[in-house]
Design a protein around this motif. Structure first.
Motif, PDB file in Angstrom:
ATOM      1  N   LEU A   4      -8.803  -3.145   1.306  1.00 57.88           N
ATOM      2  CA  LEU A   4      -7.734  -2.466   0.579  1.00 57.88           C
ATOM      3  C   LEU A   4      -7.039  -1.398   1.423  1.00 57.88           C
ATOM      4  O   LEU A   4      -5.861  -1.106   1.222  1.00 57.88           O
ATOM      5  CB  LEU A   4      -8.301  -1.826  -0.693  1.00 57.88           C
ATOM      6  CG  LEU A   4      -7.308  -1.166  -1.656  1.00 57.88           C
ATOM      7  CD1 LEU A   4      -6.274  -2.173  -2.148  1.00 57.88           C
ATOM      8  CD2 LEU A   4      -8.042  -0.541  -2.843  1.00 57.88           C
ATOM      9  N   PHE A   5      -7.759  -0.835   2.398  1.00 60.60           N
ATOM     10  CA  PHE A   5      -7.218   0.254   3.209  1.00 60.60           C
ATOM     11  C   PHE A   5      -7.093  -0.088   4.692  1.00 60.60           C
ATOM     12  O   PHE A   5      -6.734   0.765   5.496  1.00 60.60           O
ATOM     13  CB  PHE A   5      -8.102   1.505   3.069  1.00 60.60           C
ATOM     14  CG  PHE A   5      -8.334   1.938   1.658  1.00 60.60           C
ATOM     15  CD1 PHE A   5      -7.295   2.442   0.896  1.00 60.60           C
ATOM     16  CD2 PHE A   5      -9.590   1.836   1.074  1.00 60.60           C
ATOM     17  CE1 PHE A   5      -7.498   2.851  -0.413  1.00 60.60           C
ATOM     18  CE2 PHE A   5      -9.809   2.231  -0.235  1.00 60.60           C
ATOM     19  CZ  PHE A   5      -8.753   2.741  -0.992  1.00 60.60           C
ATOM     20  N   SER A   6      -7.388  -1.326   5.058  1.00 56.59           N
ATOM     21  CA  SER A   6      -7.484  -1.681   6.470  1.00 56.59           C
ATOM     22  C   SER A   6      -6.165  -1.556   7.236  1.00 56.59           C
ATOM     23  O   SER A   6      -6.158  -1.412   8.457  1.00 56.59           O
ATOM     24  CB  SER A   6      -8.029  -3.106   6.629  1.00 56.59           C
ATOM     25  OG  SER A   6      -7.165  -4.038   5.986  1.00 56.59           O
ATOM     26  N   GLY A   7      -5.032  -1.596   6.532  1.00 56.44           N
ATOM     27  CA  GLY A   7      -3.745  -1.514   7.218  1.00 56.44           C
ATOM     28  C   GLY A   7      -3.191  -0.110   7.342  1.00 56.44           C
ATOM     29  O   GLY A   7      -2.080   0.076   7.853  1.00 56.44           O
ATOM     30  N   LEU A   8      -3.958   0.895   6.932  1.00 56.19           N
ATOM     31  CA  LEU A   8      -3.465   2.266   6.944  1.00 56.19           C
ATOM     32  C   LEU A   8      -3.676   2.940   8.295  1.00 56.19           C
ATOM     33  O   LEU A   8      -4.585   2.580   9.054  1.00 56.19           O
ATOM     34  CB  LEU A   8      -4.165   3.091   5.858  1.00 56.19           C
ATOM     35  CG  LEU A   8      -4.090   2.575   4.417  1.00 56.19           C
ATOM     36  CD1 LEU A   8      -4.668   3.607   3.459  1.00 56.19           C
ATOM     37  CD2 LEU A   8      -2.657   2.224   4.029  1.00 56.19           C
TER      38      LEU A   8
END
Length: 228
Positions: free
Chosen positions: A12-16
């Motif tokens: 859910l947060f890997s692209g931040l």
């Protein structure tokens, strides 16, 4: 900083960016649960989104003495998003299957993160779309497959999501303790029907079940044909 790095490994947060991860991390609260503890209770307010970081949990709908298993969560999965998004009460229970740790993101802070970091919303939509596709596929299975086909479909899904290779890749062991009652809850069938189907799959060598109720899939292609 340590928590923000751990967040980067969660889909859910890997692209931040690192800065965005640190922004989200300041809102998160760690919570620990023992086996069989209720993490989310049906009918209660949706006060937080949960991200599972260790252990396993099941999403279940309890009706009198009957239990329907909706999903089984593993590290990296999130749950509780519907109530946080629409403000309605929780629609199911989530119960720890073993000692489990989650990160809780309070509803108000979740909405703040969505506005400040739109990338979360994009990834959330992608994952919700994937869940909807799986749900649609399962509805088709319930309407068109017999118990054997539904069990084959579930075994394939569980071996993919919770399986580990064994015996030089000759099979995949599902890292979940699954009794026949559990399988009956997963596929929407009676325990007697599940017992008959599982016995057939074991006799054919498609699967094996050990004394700890762990299932190993040995003939993937045969289950694919049975699930078609």
């Amino acid at each position: 900083m340590i928590l923000s790095k751990a967040l980067g490994a969660i889909p859910l947060f890997s692209g931040l960016t690192e800065e965005q991860l640190e922004y989200v991390a300041k809102y998160l609260k760690r919570r620990s649960y023992a086996e069989r503890d209720v993490i989310v209770r049906r009918g209660t307010p949706g006060d937080a989104l949960f991200i599972l970081t260790s252990g396993k949990a099941k999403c279940v709908y309890l009706d009198s003495e009957d239990e329907t298993i909706i999903a089984i969560y593993r590290p990296g999965d999130f749950f509780g998003e519907f109530s946080v998004l629409d403000g309605e009460e929780r629609s199911a229970d989530v119960v720890a299957l073993e000692p489990t740790e989650v990160l809780a993101l309070p509803a108000e802070d979740f909405h703040a993160c969505l506005h400040a970091v739109p990338g979360i919303a994009v990834e959330l939509l992608k994952q919700l779309a994937g869940r909807l596709r799986r749900a649609t596929s399962w509805i088709r299975s319930l309407s068109s497959q017999d118990v054997y086909g539904r069990i084959a479909s579930q075994l394939l899904h569980l071996s993919k999501t919770h399986g580990v290779d064994v015996e030089n890749g000759a099979g995949r062991r599902i890292e979940l303790r699954l009794t026949q009652n559990d399988m009956a809850s997963l596929v929407g069938a009676s325990r007697e029907s599940v017992n008959k189907a599982m016995g057939y799959f074991k006799q054919k060598g498609f699967i094996a079940v050990d004394t700890t109720y762990h299932i190993t899939v040995y003939d993937h292609d045969a289950l694919v044909k049975r699930a078609a």
